[in-house]
Each structure stands twice: as structure tokens, then as C-alpha cells.
Scaffold this motif. Structure first.
Motif, short mmCIF file in Angstrom:
data_model
loop_
_atom_site.label_atom_id
_atom_site.label_comp_id
_atom_site.label_asym_id
_atom_site.label_seq_id
_atom_site.Cartn_x
_atom_site.Cartn_y
_atom_site.Cartn_z
N ALA A 1 3.61 85.44 31.94
CA ALA A 1 2.87 86.67 32.12
C ALA A 1 2.84 87.18 33.55
O ALA A 1 2.51 88.33 33.76
CB ALA A 1 1.43 86.45 31.65
N SER A 2 3.21 86.35 34.52
CA SER A 2 3.04 86.77 35.90
C SER A 2 4.02 86.05 36.81
O SER A 2 4.31 84.87 36.60
CB SER A 2 1.61 86.48 36.36
OG SER A 2 1.44 86.79 37.72
N VAL A 3 4.51 86.76 37.80
CA VAL A 3 5.37 86.17 38.83
C VAL A 3 4.70 86.43 40.17
O VAL A 3 4.29 87.56 40.46
CB VAL A 3 6.78 86.80 38.81
CG1 VAL A 3 7.62 86.27 39.96
CG2 VAL A 3 7.45 86.53 37.47
N THR A 4 4.56 85.39 40.99
CA THR A 4 3.93 85.50 42.30
C THR A 4 4.89 84.97 43.36
O THR A 4 5.44 83.89 43.20
CB THR A 4 2.62 84.69 42.36
OG1 THR A 4 1.76 85.14 41.32
CG2 THR A 4 1.94 84.85 43.70
N PHE B 1 9.11 80.81 48.23
CA PHE B 1 8.79 80.21 46.94
C PHE B 1 8.34 81.28 45.96
O PHE B 1 7.71 82.26 46.34
CB PHE B 1 7.68 79.16 47.09
CG PHE B 1 8.02 78.10 48.09
CD1 PHE B 1 8.89 77.06 47.75
CD2 PHE B 1 7.51 78.15 49.37
CE1 PHE B 1 9.22 76.09 48.69
CE2 PHE B 1 7.84 77.19 50.31
CZ PHE B 1 8.70 76.16 49.97
N ILE B 2 8.66 81.05 44.69
CA ILE B 2 8.26 81.95 43.61
C ILE B 2 7.58 81.10 42.54
O ILE B 2 8.08 80.03 42.19
CB ILE B 2 9.48 82.69 43.04
CG1 ILE B 2 10.08 83.59 44.11
CG2 ILE B 2 9.10 83.48 41.79
CD1 ILE B 2 11.38 84.24 43.72
N TYR B 3 6.44 81.58 42.04
CA TYR B 3 5.71 80.88 41.00
C TYR B 3 5.64 81.77 39.77
O TYR B 3 5.32 82.95 39.88
CB TYR B 3 4.29 80.54 41.48
CG TYR B 3 4.33 79.68 42.73
CD1 TYR B 3 4.54 78.32 42.64
CD2 TYR B 3 4.20 80.26 43.99
CE1 TYR B 3 4.60 77.53 43.78
CE2 TYR B 3 4.26 79.48 45.13
CZ TYR B 3 4.47 78.13 45.02
OH TYR B 3 4.53 77.36 46.14
N VAL B 4 5.96 81.19 38.62
CA VAL B 4 5.92 81.91 37.36
C VAL B 4 4.79 81.31 36.54
O VAL B 4 4.80 80.13 36.21
CB VAL B 4 7.27 81.78 36.60
CG1 VAL B 4 7.21 82.56 35.29
CG2 VAL B 4 8.42 82.27 37.47
N TRP B 5 3.78 82.15 36.24
CA TRP B 5 2.58 81.71 35.54
C TRP B 5 2.67 82.16 34.10
O TRP B 5 3.04 83.29 33.81
CB TRP B 5 1.34 82.34 36.17
CG TRP B 5 1.18 82.03 37.61
CD1 TRP B 5 1.77 82.67 38.66
CD2 TRP B 5 0.41 80.98 38.18
NE1 TRP B 5 1.40 82.09 39.84
CE2 TRP B 5 0.56 81.04 39.58
CE3 TRP B 5 -0.40 80.00 37.63
CZ2 TRP B 5 -0.05 80.16 40.42
CZ3 TRP B 5 -1.02 79.12 38.48
CH2 TRP B 5 -0.85 79.20 39.86
#
Length: 65
Positions: free
Chosen positions: A23-26, A33-37
Motif C-alpha cells: 500500500a505504500s512506498v517510503t 533505502f526504500i521501504y515497501v509497506w
């Protein structure tokens, strides 16, 4: 993958299969760094700005409650 010249995204593989609905990419403030939530998981990736490549960080995806 991220095209460094255009910012266009292309699939980097099947690492998200079976891990839930995302639902979300930060992007980390450093841009490294990329975080996929998602609903059930969080995945972290190291971002190579020169190539646009993503490398899955060890230990992921991690389940979230």
C-alpha cells in the motif's frame, strides 16, 4: 528498477509474490533505502542511484501485526 534519467519504474523481479497487498512506498531521507509497506509485511531495499537497481535487505520481508 528506477531509470536514473527519467524516474520510470520497471519490475525488478518477483520478490513480492505471496507477501500481501502493498500500500505504500517510503524513501529514506538519505535516498539510499526504500521501504515497501503492506497489509502484512514490510520490505526494505538498498537503492543504487547510479544504476537504479534495488537490492533486497537481509531479513525481509518482515511480518507486521
Amino acid at each position: 528498477m528506477v531509470d536514473p534519467a527519467t524516474g520510470a519504474l520497471t519490475p525488478a523481479g518477483s520478490w513480492l509474490e505471496g507477501t500481501g497487498i502493498y500500500a505504500s512506498v517510503t524513501v529514506h531521507p538519505s535516498g539510499k533505502f526504500i521501504y515497501v509497506w503492506g497489509m502484512y509485511h514490510v520490505s526494505g531495499f538498498a537503492f543504487d542511484a547510479a544504476t537504479g537497481g534495488l537490492t533486497v535487505m537481509a531479513g525481509g520481508p518482515c511480518e507486521v501485526g
